[in-house]
Design a protein around this motif. Structure first.
Motif, PDB file in Angstrom:
ATOM      1  N   LYS A  97       0.838  -1.210   0.000  1.00 10.25           N
ATOM      2  CA  LYS A  97       0.000   0.000   0.000  1.00 10.25           C
ATOM      3  C   LYS A  97       0.875   1.263   0.000  1.00 10.25           C
ATOM      4  O   LYS A  97       0.440   2.331  -0.398  1.00 10.25           O
ATOM      5  N   SER A  98       2.125   1.127   0.472  1.00  5.17           N
ATOM      6  CA  SER A  98       3.008   2.301   0.577  1.00  5.17           C
ATOM      7  C   SER A  98       3.917   2.445  -0.646  1.00  5.17           C
ATOM      8  O   SER A  98       4.808   3.280  -0.644  1.00  5.17           O
ATOM      9  N   CYS A  99       3.744   1.590  -1.661  1.00  2.00           N
ATOM     10  CA  CYS A  99       4.692   1.549  -2.793  1.00  2.00           C
ATOM     11  C   CYS A  99       4.038   1.930  -4.113  1.00  2.00           C
ATOM     12  O   CYS A  99       2.824   1.923  -4.234  1.00  2.00           O
ATOM     13  N   GLU A 100       4.910   2.200  -5.098  1.00  2.00           N
ATOM     14  CA  GLU A 100       4.440   2.386  -6.486  1.00  2.00           C
ATOM     15  C   GLU A 100       4.846   1.194  -7.358  1.00  2.00           C
ATOM     16  O   GLU A 100       4.362   1.053  -8.469  1.00  2.00           O
ATOM     17  N   GLY A 101       5.775   0.397  -6.859  1.00  2.00           N
ATOM     18  CA  GLY A 101       6.251  -0.725  -7.672  1.00  2.00           C
ATOM     19  C   GLY A 101       6.719  -1.877  -6.811  1.00  2.00           C
ATOM     20  O   GLY A 101       6.859  -1.742  -5.595  1.00  2.00           O
ATOM     21  N   ALA A 102       6.943  -3.030  -7.443  1.00  2.00           N
ATOM     22  CA  ALA A 102       7.408  -4.195  -6.694  1.00  2.00           C
ATOM     23  C   ALA A 102       8.344  -5.029  -7.551  1.00  2.00           C
ATOM     24  O   ALA A 102       8.147  -5.150  -8.762  1.00  2.00           O
ATOM     25  N   LEU A 103       9.384  -5.576  -6.906  1.00  2.00           N
ATOM     26  CA  LEU A 103      10.230  -6.570  -7.583  1.00  2.00           C
ATOM     27  C   LEU A 103       9.636  -7.928  -7.213  1.00  2.00           C
ATOM     28  O   LEU A 103       9.492  -8.238  -6.040  1.00  2.00           O
ATOM     29  N   ILE A 104       9.281  -8.725  -8.228  1.00  2.00           N
ATOM     30  CA  ILE A 104       8.766 -10.062  -7.911  1.00  2.00           C
ATOM     31  C   ILE A 104       9.888 -11.050  -8.215  1.00  2.00           C
ATOM     32  O   ILE A 104      10.414 -11.105  -9.320  1.00  2.00           O
ATOM     33  N   ILE A 105      10.331 -11.767  -7.170  1.00  2.00           N
ATOM     34  CA  ILE A 105      11.508 -12.629  -7.310  1.00  2.00           C
ATOM     35  C   ILE A 105      11.078 -14.067  -7.537  1.00  2.00           C
ATOM     36  O   ILE A 105      10.198 -14.575  -6.849  1.00  2.00           O
ATOM     37  N   VAL A 106      11.703 -14.698  -8.518  1.00  2.00           N
ATOM     38  CA  VAL A 106      11.423 -16.103  -8.805  1.00  2.00           C
ATOM     39  C   VAL A 106      12.740 -16.872  -8.716  1.00  2.00           C
ATOM     40  O   VAL A 106      13.751 -16.459  -9.279  1.00  2.00           O
ATOM     41  N   ASP A 107      12.716 -17.971  -7.984  1.00  2.00           N
ATOM     42  CA  ASP A 107      13.893 -18.823  -7.794  1.00  2.00           C
ATOM     43  C   ASP A 107      14.188 -19.555  -9.107  1.00  2.00           C
ATOM     44  O   ASP A 107      13.307 -20.208  -9.679  1.00  2.00           O
ATOM     45  N   ALA A 108      15.443 -19.469  -9.602  1.00  2.00           N
ATOM     46  CA  ALA A 108      15.803 -20.077 -10.896  1.00  2.00           C
ATOM     47  C   ALA A 108      15.746 -21.604 -10.853  1.00  2.00           C
ATOM     48  O   ALA A 108      15.727 -22.258 -11.895  1.00  2.00           O
ATOM     49  N   THR A 109      15.719 -22.188  -9.637  1.00  2.00           N
ATOM     50  CA  THR A 109      15.659 -23.663  -9.562  1.00  2.00           C
ATOM     51  C   THR A 109      14.238 -24.160  -9.300  1.00  2.00           C
ATOM     52  O   THR A 109      13.893 -25.269  -9.647  1.00  2.00           O
ATOM     53  N   LYS A 136      19.141 -16.630  -7.871  1.00  2.00           N
ATOM     54  CA  LYS A 136      19.884 -17.898  -7.718  1.00  2.00           C
ATOM     55  C   LYS A 136      20.396 -18.448  -9.053  1.00  2.00           C
ATOM     56  O   LYS A 136      20.408 -19.661  -9.275  1.00  2.00           O
ATOM     57  N   ILE A 137      20.813 -17.540  -9.942  1.00  2.00           N
ATOM     58  CA  ILE A 137      21.309 -18.015 -11.262  1.00  2.00           C
ATOM     59  C   ILE A 137      22.683 -18.662 -11.129  1.00  2.00           C
ATOM     60  O   ILE A 137      23.169 -19.288 -12.067  1.00  2.00           O
ATOM     61  N   ASP A 138      23.333 -18.537  -9.943  1.00  2.00           N
ATOM     62  CA  ASP A 138      24.665 -19.134  -9.763  1.00  2.00           C
ATOM     63  C   ASP A 138      24.587 -20.632  -9.456  1.00  2.00           C
ATOM     64  O   ASP A 138      25.599 -21.320  -9.491  1.00  2.00           O
ATOM     65  N   LEU A 139      23.381 -21.148  -9.138  1.00  2.00           N
ATOM     66  CA  LEU A 139      23.287 -22.568  -8.757  1.00  2.00           C
ATOM     67  C   LEU A 139      23.404 -23.466  -9.977  1.00  2.00           C
ATOM     68  O   LEU A 139      22.912 -23.129 -11.059  1.00  2.00           O
ATOM     69  N   PRO A 140      24.066 -24.631  -9.819  1.00  2.00           N
ATOM     70  CA  PRO A 140      24.217 -25.539 -10.974  1.00  2.00           C
ATOM     71  C   PRO A 140      22.872 -26.006 -11.533  1.00  2.00           C
ATOM     72  O   PRO A 140      22.738 -26.287 -12.712  1.00  2.00           O
ATOM     73  N   SER A 141      21.831 -26.076 -10.636  1.00  2.00           N
ATOM     74  CA  SER A 141      20.522 -26.578 -11.107  1.00  2.00           C
ATOM     75  C   SER A 141      19.619 -25.463 -11.639  1.00  2.00           C
ATOM     76  O   SER A 141      18.436 -25.686 -11.882  1.00  2.00           O
ATOM     77  N   ALA A 142      20.165 -24.237 -11.795  1.00  2.00           N
ATOM     78  CA  ALA A 142      19.341 -23.107 -12.283  1.00  2.00           C
ATOM     79  C   ALA A 142      18.905 -23.355 -13.724  1.00  2.00           C
ATOM     80  O   ALA A 142      19.709 -23.768 -14.559  1.00  2.00           O
ATOM     81  N   GLU A 143      17.604 -23.130 -13.996  1.00  2.00           N
ATOM     82  CA  GLU A 143      17.078 -23.293 -15.361  1.00  2.00           C
ATOM     83  C   GLU A 143      16.440 -21.971 -15.769  1.00  2.00           C
ATOM     84  O   GLU A 143      15.223 -21.796 -15.661  1.00  2.00           O
ATOM     85  N   VAL A 165      19.809 -12.275 -11.452  1.00  2.00           N
ATOM     86  CA  VAL A 165      20.752 -11.947 -10.375  1.00  2.00           C
ATOM     87  C   VAL A 165      21.065 -13.177  -9.533  1.00  2.00           C
ATOM     88  O   VAL A 165      20.355 -14.172  -9.583  1.00  2.00           O
ATOM     89  N   SER A 166      22.149 -13.062  -8.779  1.00  2.00           N
ATOM     90  CA  SER A 166      22.408 -14.026  -7.711  1.00  2.00           C
ATOM     91  C   SER A 166      22.601 -13.195  -6.449  1.00  2.00           C
ATOM     92  O   SER A 166      23.622 -12.530  -6.291  1.00  2.00           O
ATOM     93  N   ALA A 167      21.593 -13.213  -5.584  1.00  2.00           N
ATOM     94  CA  ALA A 167      21.656 -12.393  -4.362  1.00  2.00           C
ATOM     95  C   ALA A 167      22.793 -12.866  -3.461  1.00  2.00           C
ATOM     96  O   ALA A 167      23.393 -12.091  -2.730  1.00  2.00           O
ATOM     97  N   LYS A 168      23.129 -14.152  -3.566  1.00  2.00           N
ATOM     98  CA  LYS A 168      24.167 -14.713  -2.690  1.00  2.00           C
ATOM     99  C   LYS A 168      25.551 -14.184  -3.080  1.00  2.00           C
ATOM    100  O   LYS A 168      26.331 -13.729  -2.240  1.00  2.00           O
ATOM    101  N   THR A 169      25.858 -14.226  -4.389  1.00  2.00           N
ATOM    102  CA  THR A 169      27.193 -13.804  -4.823  1.00  2.00           C
ATOM    103  C   THR A 169      27.229 -12.319  -5.202  1.00  2.00           C
ATOM    104  O   THR A 169      28.297 -11.740  -5.355  1.00  2.00           O
ATOM    105  N   GLY A 170      26.038 -11.718  -5.393  1.00  2.00           N
ATOM    106  CA  GLY A 170      25.988 -10.300  -5.783  1.00  2.00           C
ATOM    107  C   GLY A 170      26.001 -10.089  -7.280  1.00  2.00           C
ATOM    108  O   GLY A 170      25.942  -8.955  -7.762  1.00  2.00           O
TER     109      GLY A 170
END
Length: 600
Positions: A97-109, A136-143, A165-170
């Motif tokens: 309710k306090s925003c104008e936009g949203a990032l919707i994150i989807v796990d690559a695996t 999580k694009i850095d994971l070997p099982s990422a599709e 992106v890979s939030a873990k590795t940056g």
């Protein structure tokens, strides 16, 4: 930092549980440098110990991130991190309710899951700009290609331009800033210049009083202004306003479009209501900002302090917790076995556990909770309809003409190899399958109607284990249906303990009574006399266990001799135990109440 309104961006991060929201927030905070490397830690925005231990976000948190674009323009990006668990979707709706936009994150695996869809619909209802991000694009099982297709098919968003992106590795995280600035519009402001802000959260500081978190829709606020809360007409003088940058950073003033906090020496906790509008006392705005949907509790349980002297402390703790958790609902309650307490309403079983743990940790109160139940609709023979959530208020079965219980529409998304397991579990929990459809070549969306009372108990854990963690679950309330309900009582040493009573479907009563009696037998300490533990429906006993007595060997000094002498001593002992049983009372430990709640 002098930022114009068009240089502000308010955005939220939404996703299914465990898709990497908190880690991504950490990377964004790290890149803007508002926290030194030395102070940086995992789950930066998860401030509660319980969030860190469980690895989940419970409270939505806010942080203002300064960002300088390549052309030298300075921006202020207000990030509101949200929970992913189905019990906390109310927190998500407040944050959005306090925003104008949203990032919707989807796990690559894992791809798109049930809560991803549910949160997307919440964002679409509020007309937010939505940016898909593949994590999580850095994971070997990422599709990645497979997830892009899902984003297009299931979410109806542009999968090709989804940020990777890979939030873990940056990796790729620095690309988010320009994308947010380009895609998400700056906040719009009503142009009548009368101050108007929406309260979306608050918390209590024992030195400064209530700290109000708000989003400004119009006008300016500064130290010394006299503000008015529109819902209850209370007025306060502002002592401090500022931004959240992990710590509170005071500012001279805040203006339209910004998200920040205010401190005004608010000692009366009940004056601050989440969803209320703040305006100026001398120039109030015409009408309040539209608030939030009131949360509807679905699970009810009574809380009693273990030591009855702690009742006042429990009252104060619940008041303060309510400030920080608007979805908690409570009213006074009392029990013959446990004294005075509160009947509380929760959004789900995880919410109940979190509230219990927060009360015990943050306010140092030991609690006993009664068995969680849902709201039933009971029609009596004289045509009256009563809503009850507490077994204590269950009427005499002879006066009941029909009972209806709440049902939910459950959406379960799983790889198709688990379809049989999921169907079996849902049918075990009295579920009815409605529709199945393939989302991709090997992932299915299954819809069921299930009684809410069954889901409350242990459904989610079972679903996770039969799908090896790949099943995702989301639900909405779907009205009431007729049911065959009974009240299951427990008698300990012949005395009914009202705090252990539960309302349950007749078919499940016997199995539940047996399990609970066994658990109580393990928890109740032995006495000098036998203690019978019985499960009963009305006057009919359906399960029994006995806690055996301590026994002294009174015949030890009789060597040989006449048997009648031994018998005489045993009879004497028996009479003594009988007398002791009549006057002896059984102390029920707290662990016994908790053991009845836990399933196998």
């Amino acid at each position: 930092m002098n930022i114009l309104q068009k240089q502000i961006r308010n955005f939220s991060i939404i996703a299914h549980i465990d898709h990497g929201k908190s880690t991504l927030s950490d990377r964004l905070i790290q890149l803007t440098g508002i926290v030194s490397e030395r102070d940086m830690k995992e789950q930066m925005l998860d401030t509660m110990d319980i969030e860190r231990e469980r690895g989940i976000t419970i409270k939505s948190q806010t942080v203002s991130l300064p960002y300088t674009a390549e052309d030298g323009t300075e921006y202020l990006l207000n990030l509101i991190d949200t929970p992913g668990h189905v019990d906390f979707s109310y927190e998500v709706s407040r944050a959005l309710k306090s925003c104008e936009g949203a990032l919707i994150i989807v796990d690559a695996t894992q791809g798109v899951e049930a809560q991803t869809l549910a949160n997307l619909y919440l964002a679409m209802e509020l007309n937010l700009t939505i940016l898909p991000v593949i994590n999580k694009i850095d994971l070997p099982s990422a599709e990645v290609e497979w997830v892009k297709n899902q984003i297009e098919e299931d979410l109806g968003l542009d999968g090709e331009n989804a940020l990777q992106v890979s939030a873990k590795t940056g990796q790729g995280v620095d690309q988010l800033f320009p994308a947010i600035v380009a895609a998400i519009p700056p906040p719009t402001v009503d142009k009548d210049n009368r101050f108007k802000a929406l309260i979306f959260d608050s918390n209590y500081d024992s030195f400064r009083g209530t700290i109000v978190h708000f989003r400004i829709f119009d006008g300016t606020i500064k130290k010394g202004d006299t503000i008015l809360f529109m819902q209850n007409d209370s007025q306060y003088k502002v002592e401090e306003v500022g931004l959240f940058q992990i710590k509170r950073i005071p500012q001279k003033s805040l203006y339209g479009g910004q998200v920040g906090y205010l401190i005004a020496g608010i000692k009366n906790i009940s004056d601050v209501k989440i969803g209320d509008t703040i305006t100026m006392a001398d120039r109030p705005c015409a009408k309040p900002v539209g608030g939030f949907r009131e949360p509807t509790p679905v699970v009810f349980s009574s809380m009693y302090p273990v030591a009855s002297d702690d009742y006042e402390e429990l009252t104060e703790a619940l008041e303060r917790l309510k400030l920080n958790d608007a979805s908690l609902i409570y009213e006074k309650d009392s029990s013959a076995a446990l004294g005075f307490g509160y009947r509380c309403g929760f959004l789900g079983l995880l919410h109940l556990e979190v509230v219990q743990e927060r009360l015990e940790r943050e306010y140092d109160i030991s609690l006993i909770l009664t068995s969680p139940s849902v709201q039933y609709e009971i029609t009596t023979t004289d045509g009256q309809v009563n809503i009850i959530d507490n077994p204590v208020n269950y009427p005499d079965p002879a006066e009941i003409s029909k009972i209806r219980e709440p049902f939910i529409k459950a959406t379960i998304i799983v790889p198709d190899r688990y379809m049989g397991n999921v169907m079996q579990v849902c049918h075990e929990f009295r579920g009815v399958s409605k529709t199945y459809q393939y989302l991709t070549s090997n992932r299915m969306e299954m819809k069921f109607e299930l009684p809410l009372a069954e889901v409350v108990y242990e459904f989610y854990d079972r679903l996770k284990s039969v799908t090896q963690g790949y099943g995702s679950f989301d639900y909405e309330i779907a009205g009431y249906q007729e049911t065959d309900l009974v009240k299951l009582d427990f008698l300990i040493n012949g005395e009914r303990v009202d705090a252990l009573s539960i309302l349950i479907h007749r078919d499940k009563a016997e199995a539940r009574a047996r399990t609970a009696c066994k658990k109580l037998r393990e928890e109740i300490p032995r006495q000098q006399f036998k203690i019978p533990i019985q499960g009963a429906i009305g006057g009919k006993i359906i399960a029994r266990e006995t806690v055996s007595a301590f026994r002294k060997d009174v015949t030890a000094k009789c060597y040989g001799g006449d048997i009648s002498r031994k018998r005489k001593l045993l009879e004497k002992q028996k009479k003594g135990k009988k007398r002791m049983k009549m006057v002896g009372s059984v102390e029920i430990p707290q662990s016994a109440f908790l053991s009845v709640l836990k399933s196998e």
